[in-house]
Design a protein around this motif. Sequence first.
Motif, PDB file in Angstrom:
ATOM      1  N   THR A  95      47.089  43.465  24.217  1.00 25.50           N
ATOM      2  CA  THR A  95      45.813  43.918  24.090  1.00 25.50           C
ATOM      3  C   THR A  95      44.649  43.182  24.536  1.00 25.50           C
ATOM      4  O   THR A  95      43.586  43.665  25.012  1.00 25.50           O
ATOM      5  N   GLY A  96      44.805  41.784  24.381  1.00 29.02           N
ATOM      6  CA  GLY A  96      43.784  41.164  24.929  1.00 29.02           C
ATOM      7  C   GLY A  96      43.682  40.861  26.370  1.00 29.02           C
ATOM      8  O   GLY A  96      42.495  40.832  27.026  1.00 29.02           O
ATOM      9  N   ALA A  97      44.560  41.064  27.246  1.00 22.42           N
ATOM     10  CA  ALA A  97      44.616  41.279  28.444  1.00 22.42           C
ATOM     11  C   ALA A  97      44.092  42.543  29.162  1.00 22.42           C
ATOM     12  O   ALA A  97      43.345  42.432  29.881  1.00 22.42           O
ATOM     13  N   ALA A  98      44.304  43.564  28.296  1.00 22.57           N
ATOM     14  CA  ALA A  98      43.800  44.744  28.676  1.00 22.57           C
ATOM     15  C   ALA A  98      42.281  44.655  28.475  1.00 22.57           C
ATOM     16  O   ALA A  98      41.426  45.293  29.137  1.00 22.57           O
ATOM     17  N   LEU A  99      41.663  44.141  27.359  1.00 24.88           N
ATOM     18  CA  LEU A  99      40.297  43.795  27.122  1.00 24.88           C
ATOM     19  C   LEU A  99      39.727  43.243  28.262  1.00 24.88           C
ATOM     20  O   LEU A  99      38.583  43.294  28.550  1.00 24.88           O
ATOM     21  N   ALA A 100      40.276  42.097  28.463  1.00 28.88           N
ATOM     22  CA  ALA A 100      39.856  41.266  29.700  1.00 28.88           C
ATOM     23  C   ALA A 100      39.495  42.072  30.888  1.00 28.88           C
ATOM     24  O   ALA A 100      38.511  41.727  31.792  1.00 28.88           O
ATOM     25  N   LEU A 101      40.589  43.040  31.126  1.00 25.87           N
ATOM     26  CA  LEU A 101      40.431  43.729  32.643  1.00 25.87           C
ATOM     27  C   LEU A 101      39.283  44.780  32.080  1.00 25.87           C
ATOM     28  O   LEU A 101      38.411  44.939  33.366  1.00 25.87           O
ATOM     29  N   LEU A 102      39.041  45.317  30.941  1.00 26.59           N
ATOM     30  CA  LEU A 102      38.033  46.208  30.994  1.00 26.59           C
ATOM     31  C   LEU A 102      36.623  45.497  31.055  1.00 26.59           C
ATOM     32  O   LEU A 102      35.696  46.127  31.593  1.00 26.59           O
ATOM     33  N   ILE A 103      36.425  44.325  30.256  1.00 21.75           N
ATOM     34  CA  ILE A 103      35.163  43.589  30.505  1.00 21.75           C
ATOM     35  C   ILE A 103      34.729  43.428  32.074  1.00 21.75           C
ATOM     36  O   ILE A 103      33.872  43.336  32.307  1.00 21.75           O
ATOM     37  N   ALA A 104      35.954  42.683  32.597  1.00 24.54           N
ATOM     38  CA  ALA A 104      35.704  42.337  34.203  1.00 24.54           C
ATOM     39  C   ALA A 104      35.273  43.600  34.981  1.00 24.54           C
ATOM     40  O   ALA A 104      34.603  43.271  35.836  1.00 24.54           O
ATOM     41  N   THR A 105      35.953  44.485  34.647  1.00 22.33           N
ATOM     42  CA  THR A 105      35.732  45.673  35.399  1.00 22.33           C
ATOM     43  C   THR A 105      34.382  46.233  35.255  1.00 22.33           C
ATOM     44  O   THR A 105      33.497  46.584  36.017  1.00 22.33           O
ATOM     45  N   ALA A 106      33.960  46.409  33.724  1.00 22.89           N
ATOM     46  CA  ALA A 106      32.790  46.769  33.553  1.00 22.89           C
ATOM     47  C   ALA A 106      31.530  45.969  34.005  1.00 22.89           C
ATOM     48  O   ALA A 106      30.248  46.466  34.599  1.00 22.89           O
ATOM     49  N   GLY A 107      31.792  44.678  34.176  1.00 21.36           N
ATOM     50  CA  GLY A 107      30.730  43.721  34.769  1.00 21.36           C
ATOM     51  C   GLY A 107      30.819  43.147  36.076  1.00 21.36           C
ATOM     52  O   GLY A 107      30.140  42.084  36.551  1.00 21.36           O
ATOM     53  N   ARG A 108      31.623  43.876  37.026  1.00 26.92           N
ATOM     54  CA  ARG A 108      31.806  43.194  38.312  1.00 26.92           C
ATOM     55  C   ARG A 108      30.686  43.219  39.066  1.00 26.92           C
ATOM     56  O   ARG A 108      30.697  42.396  39.914  1.00 26.92           O
ATOM     57  N   ARG A 109      29.666  43.911  38.799  1.00 25.16           N
ATOM     58  CA  ARG A 109      28.542  43.826  39.844  1.00 25.16           C
ATOM     59  C   ARG A 109      27.673  42.711  39.599  1.00 25.16           C
ATOM     60  O   ARG A 109      26.913  42.259  40.171  1.00 25.16           O
TER      61      ARG A 109
END
Length: 397
Positions: free
Chosen positions: A377-391
């Motif tokens: 769950t922690g890794a999935a959340l990290a992926l979501l955050i990084a993807t949303a803030g990639r710009r």
Amino acid sequence: MFAPYRRVLSAPGSLAFTLAGLLARLAFAMTGVATLVLIADRRGSYALAGAVSATGVIAAAVGMPLLGRLVDRHGQARVAVPAVLAGVAPLLGLVFCARTGAPDWTLFACWAAAATAPNIGGMARARWAHLYRDDETARHRANSLEQALDELCFMAGPVLAMLLSTGIAPEAGLLTAGALCTTGVLLFAAQRSTEPPVRPAPAGGRAPLRSAGLRVLVLTFLATGVVFGSLEVTTVAYTDALGHKPLAGVLLALVAAGSCVCGLAFGLVRPRRSPAVRLLAGVAAMAALLLLPVAAALTGAGLAVLAVALLAAGCGTAPTMVSGMTLVQELLPRRQLNEGMAVAVAGILVGISVGAALGGAVAERTAPGTGYWVPVTGAALALLIATAGRRRLRRTA
């Protein structure tokens, strides 16, 4: 394979501060397991052990950026030496209180007060950034080497902590970690020739967290810390439930081994994509690979299969951390590197504390192995955050 790293270490004084810092890193890798074993053994509660560990980590997360700011303003040696010495007495107090049956609140108080060690990893990376400020490839390899050394310590640290805590006395692991940390920081601080010069901050300068990219990184690292903290507690509790508690250190070492090898290999690849793209790829790999320990534990495949799964799961960690720390160095001016990297590490530490508490609670309330869903769950959340803030993960300074 190691020739490029030998060239990186050829800079005058670099090998000396690297070796000195290894002792402090080894101590940090030991403290999590050592604290858990000490309190769980003396008090009979993984939930209490996880909560005390979480309190110390949160205290370190609060203090580390403040120490980083002082380092940027006054220099590494002038801050690191008194900081590490200030934590000796509280650490001894924790051991005494745990052994003598003092009230639970004393454990929390002592461990919070002991969290004064400076961010050796961040100070070492700041030295590399100064030594190779005009060579991007060398900086990438130096950051990869730093991550590999971190993981090397996390291979040896849990094993050593478990051996000392279960083979000698529950207190032995934590006391040894304290001695190694103090010695390592003092030796590191003594290497003055490679210490980056102090760069005065201009009036009205921005705080590191004013950078939108750094905020994205901190949140990503916080979620990644949940992975680390919960994976450690879950593995200790799972092996204990199966009657093989001493093997927990070996299993955790395998996670670090996978990350260490991947970190070294990652450093040999000349960077072609931006650090932001590399970060996203690393987080995605980490999230996918962490499904393997879940499958191994919940199907009852045995510790041998779990060991292979944990080894594979560790392979996604190093690319994530290397790329993230490279981004910190790109997003911030050099005069804020120590504080900026301390803020990033603080995010990891907060995540570790949350993960440790969650892992301990899940371990006590569910079937053995169920806790491995927490790092997923922690890794999935990290992926979501990084993807949303990639710009926002682009150079701003």
